[in-house]
Design a protein around this motif. Structure first.
Motif, PDB file in Angstrom:
ATOM      1  N   SER A   1     -28.420  18.746 -38.184  1.00  0.00           N
ATOM      2  CA  SER A   1     -26.972  18.539 -38.049  1.00  0.00           C
ATOM      3  C   SER A   1     -26.572  17.069 -38.019  1.00  0.00           C
ATOM      4  O   SER A   1     -25.382  16.762 -38.093  1.00  0.00           O
ATOM      5  N   GLY A   2     -27.561  16.211 -37.868  1.00  0.00           N
ATOM      6  CA  GLY A   2     -27.255  14.776 -37.801  1.00  0.00           C
ATOM      7  C   GLY A   2     -27.480  14.170 -36.428  1.00  0.00           C
ATOM      8  O   GLY A   2     -27.007  13.053 -36.167  1.00  0.00           O
ATOM      9  N   LYS A   3     -28.205  14.854 -35.558  1.00  0.00           N
ATOM     10  CA  LYS A   3     -28.447  14.327 -34.193  1.00  0.00           C
ATOM     11  C   LYS A   3     -29.120  12.952 -34.224  1.00  0.00           C
ATOM     12  O   LYS A   3     -28.641  12.003 -33.609  1.00  0.00           O
ATOM     13  N   SER A   4     -30.264  12.892 -34.936  1.00  0.00           N
ATOM     14  CA  SER A   4     -31.024  11.626 -34.920  1.00  0.00           C
ATOM     15  C   SER A   4     -30.216  10.522 -35.583  1.00  0.00           C
ATOM     16  O   SER A   4     -30.232   9.369 -35.123  1.00  0.00           O
ATOM     17  N   THR A   5     -29.490  10.884 -36.643  1.00  0.00           N
ATOM     18  CA  THR A   5     -28.659   9.883 -37.331  1.00  0.00           C
ATOM     19  C   THR A   5     -27.613   9.327 -36.366  1.00  0.00           C
ATOM     20  O   THR A   5     -27.457   8.118 -36.225  1.00  0.00           O
TER      21      THR A   5
ATOM     22  N   PRO B   1     -40.119  16.173 -30.344  1.00  0.00           N
ATOM     23  CA  PRO B   1     -41.522  16.015 -30.767  1.00  0.00           C
ATOM     24  C   PRO B   1     -41.676  15.659 -32.251  1.00  0.00           C
ATOM     25  O   PRO B   1     -42.718  15.168 -32.662  1.00  0.00           O
ATOM     26  N   GLN B   2     -40.600  15.861 -33.058  1.00  0.00           N
ATOM     27  CA  GLN B   2     -40.653  15.418 -34.469  1.00  0.00           C
ATOM     28  C   GLN B   2     -40.668  13.904 -34.586  1.00  0.00           C
ATOM     29  O   GLN B   2     -41.016  13.366 -35.621  1.00  0.00           O
ATOM     30  N   ARG B   3     -40.173  13.193 -33.550  1.00  0.00           N
ATOM     31  CA  ARG B   3     -40.230  11.724 -33.470  1.00  0.00           C
ATOM     32  C   ARG B   3     -39.451  11.021 -34.585  1.00  0.00           C
ATOM     33  O   ARG B   3     -39.868   9.954 -35.059  1.00  0.00           O
TER      34      ARG B   3
ATOM     35  N   TYR C   1     -26.647   6.308 -45.303  1.00  0.00           N
ATOM     36  CA  TYR C   1     -27.418   6.743 -44.126  1.00  0.00           C
ATOM     37  C   TYR C   1     -28.895   6.923 -44.474  1.00  0.00           C
ATOM     38  O   TYR C   1     -29.778   6.429 -43.766  1.00  0.00           O
ATOM     39  N   ALA C   2     -29.154   7.643 -45.586  1.00  0.00           N
ATOM     40  CA  ALA C   2     -30.552   7.869 -45.983  1.00  0.00           C
ATOM     41  C   ALA C   2     -31.173   6.572 -46.485  1.00  0.00           C
ATOM     42  O   ALA C   2     -32.336   6.273 -46.204  1.00  0.00           O
ATOM     43  N   GLU C   3     -30.387   5.768 -47.209  1.00  0.00           N
ATOM     44  CA  GLU C   3     -30.914   4.488 -47.722  1.00  0.00           C
ATOM     45  C   GLU C   3     -31.313   3.584 -46.561  1.00  0.00           C
ATOM     46  O   GLU C   3     -32.382   2.984 -46.557  1.00  0.00           O
TER      47      GLU C   3
ATOM     48  N   THR D   1     -20.026  16.166 -38.891  1.00  0.00           N
ATOM     49  CA  THR D   1     -20.932  15.254 -39.604  1.00  0.00           C
ATOM     50  C   THR D   1     -21.030  15.660 -41.071  1.00  0.00           C
ATOM     51  O   THR D   1     -20.777  16.811 -41.435  1.00  0.00           O
ATOM     52  N   GLN D   2     -21.442  14.682 -41.854  1.00  0.00           N
ATOM     53  CA  GLN D   2     -21.624  14.900 -43.304  1.00  0.00           C
ATOM     54  C   GLN D   2     -20.389  15.530 -43.929  1.00  0.00           C
ATOM     55  O   GLN D   2     -20.490  16.447 -44.749  1.00  0.00           O
ATOM     56  N   THR D   3     -19.239  15.062 -43.525  1.00  0.00           N
ATOM     57  CA  THR D   3     -17.982  15.617 -44.045  1.00  0.00           C
ATOM     58  C   THR D   3     -17.554  14.868 -45.309  1.00  0.00           C
ATOM     59  O   THR D   3     -17.940  13.718 -45.525  1.00  0.00           O
TER      60      THR D   3
ATOM     61  N   GLU E   1     -15.108  11.142 -37.661  1.00  0.00           N
ATOM     62  CA  GLU E   1     -16.155  11.980 -38.266  1.00  0.00           C
ATOM     63  C   GLU E   1     -17.241  11.082 -38.848  1.00  0.00           C
ATOM     64  O   GLU E   1     -16.986   9.932 -39.199  1.00  0.00           O
ATOM     65  N   LEU E   2     -18.452  11.649 -38.940  1.00  0.00           N
ATOM     66  CA  LEU E   2     -19.536  10.938 -39.619  1.00  0.00           C
ATOM     67  C   LEU E   2     -19.519  11.422 -41.079  1.00  0.00           C
ATOM     68  O   LEU E   2     -20.115  12.434 -41.420  1.00  0.00           O
ATOM     69  N   ILE E   3     -18.775  10.672 -41.885  1.00  0.00           N
ATOM     70  CA  ILE E   3     -18.555  11.090 -43.275  1.00  0.00           C
ATOM     71  C   ILE E   3     -19.857  10.997 -44.079  1.00  0.00           C
ATOM     72  O   ILE E   3     -20.704  10.143 -43.806  1.00  0.00           O
ATOM     73  N   ASN E   4     -20.006  11.907 -45.020  1.00  0.00           N
ATOM     74  CA  ASN E   4     -21.204  11.940 -45.853  1.00  0.00           C
ATOM     75  C   ASN E   4     -21.270  10.684 -46.729  1.00  0.00           C
ATOM     76  O   ASN E   4     -20.363  10.436 -47.523  1.00  0.00           O
ATOM     77  N   ARG E   5     -22.308   9.908 -46.550  1.00  0.00           N
ATOM     78  CA  ARG E   5     -22.475   8.686 -47.342  1.00  0.00           C
ATOM     79  C   ARG E   5     -23.960   8.460 -47.577  1.00  0.00           C
ATOM     80  O   ARG E   5     -24.775   8.628 -46.653  1.00  0.00           O
TER      81      ARG E   5
ATOM     82  N   PRO F   1     -34.501  17.793 -29.629  1.00  0.00           N
ATOM     83  CA  PRO F   1     -34.980  18.600 -30.766  1.00  0.00           C
ATOM     84  C   PRO F   1     -33.927  19.584 -31.293  1.00  0.00           C
ATOM     85  O   PRO F   1     -32.990  19.934 -30.570  1.00  0.00           O
ATOM     86  N   GLY F   2     -34.113  20.029 -32.535  1.00  0.00           N
ATOM     87  CA  GLY F   2     -33.146  20.942 -33.154  1.00  0.00           C
ATOM     88  C   GLY F   2     -33.447  22.398 -32.862  1.00  0.00           C
ATOM     89  O   GLY F   2     -33.301  23.244 -33.731  1.00  0.00           O
ATOM     90  N   PHE F   3     -33.898  22.674 -31.669  1.00  0.00           N
ATOM     91  CA  PHE F   3     -34.155  24.066 -31.260  1.00  0.00           C
ATOM     92  C   PHE F   3     -34.002  24.121 -29.743  1.00  0.00           C
ATOM     93  O   PHE F   3     -33.956  23.087 -29.071  1.00  0.00           O
TER      94      PHE F   3
HETATM   95  N1  LIG Z   1     -23.156  11.155 -42.571  1.00  0.00           N
HETATM   96  C1  LIG Z   1     -24.233  11.413 -43.334  1.00  0.00           C
HETATM   97  N2  LIG Z   1     -24.213  11.192 -44.661  1.00  0.00           N
HETATM   98  C2  LIG Z   1     -25.281  11.460 -45.434  1.00  0.00           C
HETATM   99  N3  LIG Z   1     -26.433  11.963 -44.974  1.00  0.00           N
HETATM  100  C3  LIG Z   1     -26.525  12.217 -43.656  1.00  0.00           C
HETATM  101  C4  LIG Z   1     -25.443  11.957 -42.760  1.00  0.00           C
HETATM  102  N4  LIG Z   1     -25.825  12.314 -41.514  1.00  0.00           N
HETATM  103  C5  LIG Z   1     -27.083  12.784 -41.630  1.00  0.00           C
HETATM  104  N5  LIG Z   1     -27.517  12.730 -42.913  1.00  0.00           N
HETATM  105  C6  LIG Z   1     -28.808  13.176 -43.448  1.00  0.00           C
HETATM  106  O1  LIG Z   1     -28.989  14.544 -43.070  1.00  0.00           O
HETATM  107  C7  LIG Z   1     -30.336  14.798 -42.749  1.00  0.00           C
HETATM  108  C8  LIG Z   1     -30.425  15.407 -41.347  1.00  0.00           C
HETATM  109  O2  LIG Z   1     -29.981  14.438 -40.417  1.00  0.00           O
HETATM  110  P1  LIG Z   1     -30.742  14.221 -39.024  1.00  0.00           P
HETATM  111  O3  LIG Z   1     -32.219  14.097 -39.237  1.00  0.00           O
HETATM  112  O4  LIG Z   1     -30.039  13.114 -38.337  1.00  0.00           O
HETATM  113  O5  LIG Z   1     -30.433  15.615 -38.326  1.00  0.00           O
HETATM  114  P2  LIG Z   1     -31.047  16.188 -36.968  1.00  0.00           P
HETATM  115  O6  LIG Z   1     -29.986  17.022 -36.343  1.00  0.00           O
HETATM  116  O7  LIG Z   1     -31.619  15.075 -36.158  1.00  0.00           O
HETATM  117  O8  LIG Z   1     -32.243  17.112 -37.517  1.00  0.00           O
HETATM  118  P3  LIG Z   1     -33.382  17.818 -36.604  1.00  0.00           P
HETATM  119  O9  LIG Z   1     -32.728  19.015 -35.992  1.00  0.00           O
HETATM  120  O10 LIG Z   1     -34.439  18.157 -37.634  1.00  0.00           O
HETATM  121  O11 LIG Z   1     -33.833  16.813 -35.599  1.00  0.00           O
HETATM  122  C9  LIG Z   1     -31.070  13.470 -42.901  1.00  0.00           C
HETATM  123  O12 LIG Z   1     -31.682  13.434 -44.174  1.00  0.00           O
HETATM  124  C10 LIG Z   1     -29.961  12.434 -42.798  1.00  0.00           C
HETATM  125  O13 LIG Z   1     -30.260  11.244 -43.539  1.00  0.00           O
END
Ligand SMILES: Nc1ncnc2c1ncn2[C@@H]1O[C@H](COP(=O)(O)OP(=O)(O)OP(=O)(O)O)[C@@H](O)[C@H]1O
Ligand SMILES: [Mg+2]
Length: 218
Positions: free
Chosen positions: A15-19, A42-44, A176-178, A142-144, A169-173, A88-90
């Motif tokens: 969902s974007g937690k770590s981001t 634990p995924q670190r 983030y991955a770069e 997120t990723q909107t 919002e954390l808009i999709n861009r 973690p995502g669970f």
């Molecule tokens: N705003 C954004 N725009 C583009 N890509 C994004 C954005 N936010 C997150 N992502 C991408 O989405 C993917 C999942 O994000 P992230 O790892 O942060 O989620 P998470 O909730 O931590 O996942 P997990 O539950 O596996 O820990 C990643 O590849 C990340 O780069």
């Protein structure tokens, strides 16, 4: 006085937690504060970013995926802060331990009914409380896609159901991955760019909710 503890949590993976956790920490670090990330997953994901070239801009990070993570966060909050916990995502005991000590929970959710349904499990835990505590929480879209109908619809549905949503919002861009490739966040690569400004807006909303005055931290 202890610094705030902010937990980023949802039982829906990806969902974007770590981001969000990394972006907020780097933003506050660049603003001259002394944040620390607690990687409870634990995924670190963030611990791995911290050993890449940009090392999250030098933000401090400790790993604790154990059920003791709540005490770890409390101990750290006495000397550093804000303390930002990536979970973690669970469903896990460590996430519940974090919710038991946190001042605030940020619940990222992608604007899709599938994601919202799974996220509601997390909100139920928050609303019912852990160890008798019900921390303040906000959902974060997120990723909107800017001005998308679905994001507006989900925002309205959550608000109607009584689940508060941050205005920002954390808009999709793609940045983030770069940025993650280098162990960075958008704020480190382009401090005045659109993604950095959106992160700053989210951070300011969180500060407002926690009652952190901008003047006090400037
Ligand atoms: N705003 C954004 N725009 C583009 N890509 C994004 C954005 N936010 C997150 N992502 C991408 O989405 C993917 C999942 O994000 P992230 O790892 O942060 O989620 P998470 O909730 O931590 O996942 P997990 O539950 O596996 O820990 C990643 O590849 C990340 O780069
Ligand atoms: Mg993660």
């Amino acid at each position: 006085m202890a610094s705030p503890i902010i937990t980023i949590a949802t039982m829906k993976g990806g969902s974007g937690k770590s981001t969000v956790a990394g972006c907020l920490a780097v933003h506050w670090h660049l603003s001259g504060r002394n944040p620390i990330i607690v990687d409870a997953d634990p995924q670190r994901s963030l611990a791995r970013m911290a050993v890449r070239e940009k090392a999250l801009g030098g933000v401090h990070l400790v790993e604790d995926p154990s059920e003791e993570v709540g005490s770890t966060a409390q101990r750290l909050s006495r000397s550093m802060g804000p303390v930002i916990i990536d979970t973690p995502g669970f469903r896990s005991q460590s996430t519940l331990a974090c919710i038991g000590v946190t001042d605030f929970v940020l619940v990222p959710v992608k604007p899709s009914p599938f994601d919202v349904d799974r996220m509601l499990d997390t909100l139920n835990v928050l609303i019912n409380g852990v160890s008798g505590r019900r921390p303040t929480f906000r959902c974060l879209l997120t990723q909107t896609t800017r001005d998308s109908v679905i994001a507006k619809h989900i925002r309205a549905e959550l608000a109607d159901a009584g689940f508060p949503v941050l205005n920002s919002e954390l808009i999709n861009r793609v940045i983030y991955a770069e940025a993650a490739l280098w162990g960075a966040t958008p704020s480190l690569l382009d401090q005045k760019g659109p993604a950095a400004r959106e992160i700053a807006a989210i951070a300011d909303e969180v500060d407002d909710i926690l009652g952190v005055s901008q003047a006090a931290v400037a």
